[in-house]
Every structure is written in C-alpha cells, then in structure tokens.
Design a protein around this motif. Sequence first.
Motif, short mmCIF file in Angstrom:
data_model
loop_
_atom_site.label_atom_id
_atom_site.label_comp_id
_atom_site.label_asym_id
_atom_site.label_seq_id
_atom_site.Cartn_x
_atom_site.Cartn_y
_atom_site.Cartn_z
N THR A 1 -113.95 6.77 -63.28
CA THR A 1 -113.57 5.62 -62.45
C THR A 1 -114.77 4.72 -62.22
N VAL A 2 -115.91 5.32 -61.89
CA VAL A 2 -117.13 4.53 -61.68
C VAL A 2 -117.55 3.84 -62.98
N LEU A 3 -117.49 4.57 -64.09
CA LEU A 3 -117.89 4.00 -65.37
C LEU A 3 -117.07 2.77 -65.73
N ILE A 4 -115.74 2.88 -65.64
CA ILE A 4 -114.91 1.75 -66.09
C ILE A 4 -114.98 0.58 -65.11
N GLU A 5 -115.23 0.86 -63.83
CA GLU A 5 -115.43 -0.25 -62.89
C GLU A 5 -116.69 -1.03 -63.25
N VAL A 6 -117.74 -0.31 -63.62
CA VAL A 6 -119.01 -0.96 -63.94
C VAL A 6 -118.95 -1.67 -65.30
N ILE A 7 -118.36 -1.01 -66.29
CA ILE A 7 -118.42 -1.51 -67.68
C ILE A 7 -117.27 -2.45 -68.02
N TRP A 8 -116.06 -2.14 -67.57
CA TRP A 8 -114.89 -2.92 -67.98
C TRP A 8 -114.67 -4.17 -67.15
N GLY A 9 -114.75 -4.05 -65.85
CA GLY A 9 -114.35 -5.16 -65.00
C GLY A 9 -112.86 -5.09 -64.67
#
Length: 264
Positions: free
Chosen positions: A167-175
């Motif tokens: 969840t943290v990864l995709i919030e940071v990387i994806w937008g």
Amino acid sequence: MHTFVKKEYIDIMAKANTFRKPKPKIRKKRSLKGTVVKFIVKAVFYFMVASIGSVVFFKFVPIPFTLTMVNEKLSALASGEDSEIHYNWRSYNRVSREMHLAAVAAEDQLFPQHFGFDFKSMQNAFKNNMKGKKVRGASTITQQVAKNVFLWQGRSYVRKALEVYFTVLIEVIWGKQRILEVYVNVAEMGPHIFGVEAASQHYFGKSAENISRVQAAKLAAVLPSPKKWSVSNPGPYVSRRFPKITRQMSALGGTAYIRGLRSF
C-alpha cells in the motif's frame, strides 16, 4: 674451533627449518546463527528489489491478470463449469468519470486525501468488531488494489503485513489516478467478470466510457460481494444501496471531487 661449531650448528638449523611443514590454516566454522541471518538479509534484499521493481513496472503496464482471476479459472475448471474470465483493460481516460466517482463514493470517500490508510475508519471498525458487531472492514481503495494485484485473498498476519508494505509502495510510486485506474479495472463485478469494461458490456451492452451515474452506482453497489449480489437482478440490499451511492456522488460534488488526482 668454536666459531666453526657455531657456524655448523646454524647451517643444520637452517636446513631443518627449510623442511619443516607449514602449519595448516585454521578455518573458522561459520555459526548456524550467522548463516541464517545472512540468508534472511539476502532474502529481504531480493524481495524488496523484486517488489519495488514490479510496482514501478505496473505503473506503466496494464495488469495482465490477478491471482483472484487465476483462482476463479482453476476452480471453474475443477468443477467442470464455464471457466472463461471476462476481463478487458481500459485506460483511465477511456472509463467514465462517473465510475471512478462511484467507486470512491461506495468504497473510500477519503481516497483523494489519505495516504493509503483511513485510520479513523479502521478504529471504528475495530471497536465494532470488539463489540461483536458484524461490519465491513476499513480497507481503502489503495489497500484493496495492493491485495488484488500483488497478493492473495484470505486473512493472515503475513498477508496483512505485506498489504501494508505494498500500500505504501503504490501510494508513493503510482499516485492516486493510477491506483483508481487499476482498481476499476481489476475489481470483480460479477461471477468471472473483472473490471468496469467487461461489466459494462455484460450488464448494459455498452462501453465503460458511456455508462451513466446510475449504472456506475449499480456496479459499485455489488463490489463488496459480487458473487452474492447481482447487478442484473438486484435484491433488496443492492436496490437500497445504489440510490445511496448516487446521493453520495452528488454530495461529494460530482466528478469534480476526483478531478486533478495525482498521477505520479
């Protein structure tokens, strides 16, 4: 005489040292604990590299399939049922904004503001669960995407911990825009029906670009349990829920509420 003896003694000792075997090198035994620690460190490192790489990759590439789709197909094959999976990827701009808004209104109204976690909802859900009340979880759209795309269904502390990580990864990387794009594409909206395009074609005979607010709300209404509830034959629950979703969509300010979502 003494000098000669001394010299002869020195020569004998020198020859003896020449033929002396070198001492073998003592190898230090590696402890089991050290080996395990080294293995764990390497495993964590490779996992982080692979996971971050996959999240970066799927920021730009459509999701080809999910584990849920695979499980659905395998289960159908095992039972001798129709195993065809209906799934058609559509980019963000090829899906009606009404569908994006409906998903937010139904599943995660604070989606534009939070960073992957709705702590207030999580706290309320925990309190209700402690009281023995049966309530839905407080998973955000981002958490659901993390689970649907990178993990498996089910309940365990390991899966939940990995869900937090992704969840943290995709919030940071994806937008936000990419997260919402993926969500409406991979969410199950009926038996073997995944994503808004396949659902729109199946239920309404039209592309996801052209569905109305009411139709989007009907699709969003079955998201909690698409096998239990039906869009085409709505029972009492769906019949009550989708009008509430349309009212929430209006209360949020319409599609302007999701306009300008971060795309990076």
